[in-house]
Scaffold this active site. Structure first.
Site, PDB file in Angstrom:
ATOM      1  N   SER A 121      37.910  44.726  37.276  1.00  0.00           N
ATOM      2  CA  SER A 121      37.618  45.696  37.467  1.00  0.00           C
ATOM      3  C   SER A 121      38.268  47.332  36.895  1.00  0.00           C
ATOM      4  CB  SER A 121      38.129  45.270  38.775  1.00  0.00           C
ATOM      5  OG  SER A 121      36.951  46.486  39.499  1.00  0.00           O
ATOM      6  N   ASP A 274      33.575  51.899  35.885  1.00  0.00           N
ATOM      7  CA  ASP A 274      34.479  51.175  35.521  1.00  0.00           C
ATOM      8  C   ASP A 274      33.739  50.366  35.063  1.00  0.00           C
ATOM      9  OD1 ASP A 274      33.382  49.182  37.192  1.00  0.00           O
ATOM     10  OD2 ASP A 274      35.289  48.360  38.171  1.00  0.00           O
ATOM     11  N   ASP A 276      33.770  46.999  33.803  1.00  0.00           N
ATOM     12  CA  ASP A 276      32.868  45.936  34.922  1.00  0.00           C
ATOM     13  C   ASP A 276      31.526  46.763  35.420  1.00  0.00           C
ATOM     14  OD1 ASP A 276      34.160  46.268  37.380  1.00  0.00           O
ATOM     15  OD2 ASP A 276      34.030  43.974  37.907  1.00  0.00           O
ATOM     16  N   ASP A 278      31.155  47.966  38.979  1.00  0.00           N
ATOM     17  CA  ASP A 278      30.382  47.585  39.798  1.00  0.00           C
ATOM     18  C   ASP A 278      30.866  48.516  40.649  1.00  0.00           C
ATOM     19  OD1 ASP A 278      33.441  46.942  39.508  1.00  0.00           O
ATOM     20  OD2 ASP A 278      33.003  45.100  41.000  1.00  0.00           O
TER      21      ASP A 278
END
Length: 443
Positions: A121, A274, A276, A278
């Site tokens: 993340s 960010d 990834d 999400d």
């Protein structure tokens, strides 16, 4: 490490096994049982394979795998794919990096029993992770989370891991799933007429060296926006995240290049994701002409405000509509829902609980949107995790609708507070490094 005298680092790397928690693995990359590497990843994947085979006896089991831009993410994805295939499981492996929400979408779209994404993340560059999903496209919840942990803990040696891949069971996926995701996301648009009138809304977008570059600019085009400016210094996926200390849109330092570009171009809005993709970050211009960042509560509140009011104007509201927010999120979301006669639910922290509620109410009530203070929001139910890709498109639409009515997004927020009451919050971010093995206390 021994030869270099790095005994404390050596102890920290080996004093325990990296814990497979309720969502998967996350840790610093490197050698050692307490690190993210091919062996800890392999043992976790083998445990998951064993649980899948127990859970779906006699069935053809399918999984999907995605990864972000972090160092070793592509390699870890290949290793996981090989282990799944060696256990007789069909693997849909993305050909290159893709956002976490697309992995969630793909599990449901391709009828998979499970899936995983290689990402840490918004953590610093030293980290990587392994998030596990179930057949509803959501991160695993009870009883599967604890049952998977049991199976992972049964793997006591890397010798039990089947590393020899069966290439015949690994299927490469990519652009076809992108197109399917775009088709579903386009249906989220509520006011396309306003976008047509404001198609040249000046948008600055940064993926902060992450996977958002693969989908966010394309979805903005699909929505009809024609004036999207990418922060080129952060456009190339790079696991070293060379322009930031931490690739976290919650931190102003990670957003500074985008804010500077927006200032120079007199933009209307800044969007960021960010690694990834999400989590979504948003920058707006206040009434003094200064660029300011919205926090997670403000973004979630504005999106809820827009979704419910726009759906009402468009005649799309139904008595079955509901929104969701978590116990760490501002109560203004519930106030907005009540003012629109829309049901609201609060869940425990984490989008897996929001996704669980969507699953439990599927076919009975209609999920509109939901969010959490931690910069996550999900619109519609075809994804079952926070989705910054679709959130970027709806935030841009929200800004276009405001501009169409002669207001900035900042002024829209002020109007929201004037209507529902002022909520003030602040974020304190603490970074705590892992401790080495506990020392014996003296008596």
């Amino acid at each position: 490490m021994v030869a270099s005298g790095h005994h404390e680092a050596l102890t920290d790397a080996f004093y325990r096994s990296l814990e497979f928690g309720t969502g998967g693995l996350r840790g610093i990359m490197g050698p050692g049982s307490n690190r993210m590497n091919r062996y800890t990843l392999g043992m976790a994947t083998q445990g998951l394979c064993n649980y899948l085979i127990q859970s779906f006896p006699g069935q053809e089991i399918k999984v999907a795998i995605a990864h972000d831009s972090r160092n070793n993410s592509a390699e870890f994805a290949q290793i996981a794919a090989g282990i799944f295939s060696a256990n007789g499981i069909i693997v849909y492996l993305f050909e290159a990096l893709r956002p976490t929400p697309e992995l969630s979408f793909t599990i449901r779209e391709l009828g998979c029993q499970s899936g995983c994404v290689i990402t840490a993340s918004h953590n610093p560059k030293e980290y990587n992770g392994y998030k596990v999903y179930w057949n509803d496209g959501a991160q695993v919840v009870a009883p599967h989370d604890k049952n998977i942990i049991i199976e992972v803990n049964k793997i006591t040696s890397v010798g039990e891991v089947k590393f020899e891949a069966d290439p015949s069971k690994i299927i490469s996926i990519g652009q076809d799933l992108d197109a399917r995701y775009f088709a579903r996301a386009r249906q989220l648009s509520i006011d396309p007429a306003a976008i047509r009138r404001q198609h040249d809304l000046k948008i600055v977008y940064t993926p902060i060296h992450g996977s958002g570059i693969t989908l966010v600019p394309g979805l903005l085009r699909e929505f009809g926006f024609t004036n999207v400016s990418i922060v080129e210094a952060q456009a190339t996926p790079d696991g070293n995240f060379p322009t930031v200390q931490s690739p976290n849109p919650e931190e102003k330092s990670a957003m500074q290049l985008a804010l500077d570009q927006a200032q120079a171009q007199d933009a209307d809005i800044v969007l960021a994701t960010d690694p990834d993709a999400d989590r979504v970050g948003v920058g707006v211009k206040n009434d003094k002409g200064e660029w300011v960042l919205l926090n997670g509560n403000q973004t979630a509140a504005l999106l809820t405000y827009y979704l419910l009011s726009a759906r009402h104007r468009a005649g799309q509201t139904t008595p079955k509509d509901f929104i969701v927010y978590t116990i760490v999120t501002s109560e203004i979301l519930g106030d907005i829902a009540r003012a629109h006669n829309v049901k609201s639910y609060r869940t425990l922290t984490g989008f897996k609980h929001i996704a669980g509620l969507i699953r439990d109410l599927e076919g009975v009530e209609t999920y509109i949107g939901g969010g959490e203070e931690s910069y996550g929001f999900l619109i519609g139910d075809f994804v079952r995790d926070k989705d910054a890709v679709s959130a970027c498109a709806l935030i841009a639409e929200m800004a276009a609708v405001a501009k169409d009515q002669g207001r900035t997004l900042y002024q829209e927020m002020v109007q929201m507070y004037a209507q529902y009451g002022l909520y003030v919050e602040d974020l304190i971010s603490l970074t705590k490094k892992a401790s080495a093995a506990p020392k014996k206390s003296r008596k």
